[in-house]
Design a protein around this motif. Sequence first.
Motif, mmCIF file in Angstrom:
data_model
loop_
_atom_site.group_PDB
_atom_site.id
_atom_site.type_symbol
_atom_site.label_atom_id
_atom_site.label_comp_id
_atom_site.label_asym_id
_atom_site.label_seq_id
_atom_site.Cartn_x
_atom_site.Cartn_y
_atom_site.Cartn_z
ATOM 1 N N ALA A 19 0.820 -1.206 0.000
ATOM 2 C CA ALA A 19 0.000 0.000 0.000
ATOM 3 C C ALA A 19 0.860 1.264 0.000
ATOM 4 O O ALA A 19 0.560 2.239 -0.693
ATOM 5 C CB ALA A 19 -0.936 -0.002 1.210
ATOM 6 N N ARG A 22 2.341 1.717 -3.472
ATOM 7 C CA ARG A 22 1.354 2.083 -4.494
ATOM 8 C C ARG A 22 0.797 3.478 -4.292
ATOM 9 O O ARG A 22 0.597 4.229 -5.257
ATOM 10 C CB ARG A 22 0.215 1.050 -4.480
ATOM 11 N N THR A 23 0.529 3.858 -3.028
ATOM 12 C CA THR A 23 -0.077 5.167 -2.768
ATOM 13 C C THR A 23 0.960 6.281 -2.655
ATOM 14 O O THR A 23 0.629 7.458 -2.771
ATOM 15 C CB THR A 23 -0.905 5.134 -1.473
ATOM 16 N N SER A 25 2.533 7.068 0.063
ATOM 17 C CA SER A 25 2.386 7.778 1.332
ATOM 18 C C SER A 25 2.052 6.802 2.447
ATOM 19 O O SER A 25 1.207 5.919 2.274
ATOM 20 C CB SER A 25 1.280 8.826 1.219
ATOM 21 N N ALA A 28 -1.580 7.711 3.493
ATOM 22 C CA ALA A 28 -2.579 7.217 2.536
ATOM 23 C C ALA A 28 -2.739 5.699 2.667
ATOM 24 O O ALA A 28 -3.849 5.160 2.577
ATOM 25 C CB ALA A 28 -2.177 7.591 1.115
ATOM 26 N N ALA A 29 -1.620 5.003 2.880
ATOM 27 C CA ALA A 29 -1.683 3.549 3.057
ATOM 28 C C ALA A 29 -2.466 3.207 4.311
ATOM 29 O O ALA A 29 -3.284 2.266 4.321
ATOM 30 C CB ALA A 29 -0.269 2.986 3.129
ATOM 31 N N LYS A 31 -4.804 5.001 5.772
ATOM 32 C CA LYS A 31 -6.219 5.302 5.561
ATOM 33 C C LYS A 31 -6.886 4.201 4.739
ATOM 34 O O LYS A 31 -8.002 3.773 5.029
ATOM 35 C CB LYS A 31 -6.357 6.641 4.851
ATOM 36 N N GLU A 32 -6.200 3.726 3.724
ATOM 37 C CA GLU A 32 -6.760 2.683 2.858
ATOM 38 C C GLU A 32 -6.974 1.371 3.615
ATOM 39 O O GLU A 32 -7.985 0.690 3.432
ATOM 40 C CB GLU A 32 -5.833 2.445 1.667
ATOM 41 N N GLN A 37 -1.202 5.236 11.183
ATOM 42 C CA GLN A 37 0.056 5.443 10.453
ATOM 43 C C GLN A 37 1.243 4.796 11.169
ATOM 44 O O GLN A 37 2.100 4.195 10.519
ATOM 45 C CB GLN A 37 0.303 6.940 10.228
#
Length: 295
Positions: A19, A22-23, A25, A28-29, A31-32, A37
Amino acid sequence: MAKKPISKLSLSQLRALEAVARTGSFSAAAKELGVSQPSISNHVQALESRFKTRLIAKAGYTTGPTPALAALLPRIRAILALCTDLEADLDEQKNLAAGELRIGYSTFQLAIPLISDFMTKYPDISIEARALATQDLLRLLDDGKVDVCFITGKEIPAHLEGFRLVTTRVVLAVPPGHPLIDKGTVSWSEIKGLPLIQREGSSGTRKIFEAAATLAGIKPKTLLALGSWGSIASLIHAGVGIGVCMEAEVTEQDGFVPVQIDDPSLVAPHFVVWHKDMAKVAVIQAFLDTVRSQI
């Protein structure tokens, strides 16, 4: 000093690593994946520390995979995709949209209507049903070759779970017009010389019948021991002998008349049994609920 065991690579670590790559961040990973964090950071740091390899590189505000991770990403994504497929298949089984159930039964007249009802309610479940004597079924259950069994016996084996389906008398099955019908009931002394057709020695019904005969001081004259009710029924029709069976086995389709034996101990409880560890399996739960609703 014993070495500290190395933790195994986990799916959570791979999901976090993929993640972030791919993102671009950590936030962002997180959150996904629906985690914090710090959790994502801990997963990545744990992998980099264990394998002594830099996997995620930061350049200013940009985060991305190092060449070492980039070479591995196709395989990581394949693993995660396979896991997703596996989870979907397992969810289908949990929701009874797929799966299989292996059933053993000793008396088809009692078991088949219940199995048929379950198949109607859950048409996507694959059913394998086997007809055997009680002791043979219990061996298959202990060997993991069937999941749930219908058995005949005095009680549920101590290492199994189960409930009583029905209690029925052990009777003689005779064709219409047989002289025993007019008697209503027969005594053990009258049974002594009768030509009997019984189930095999591992049958629960036979064990109950012969135990009662022993207590009565009688040795039954068993002409044949057969493994199926169909075979017994054919020989009764042919005039070879008289059948020993549970009263519940005698149906209008067979054309026989049940004759009771003058012995109150000749009752055969019929149980549904399974191993305790299997009780939480969704398909087994659904099957047992179906059976309970019919009794």
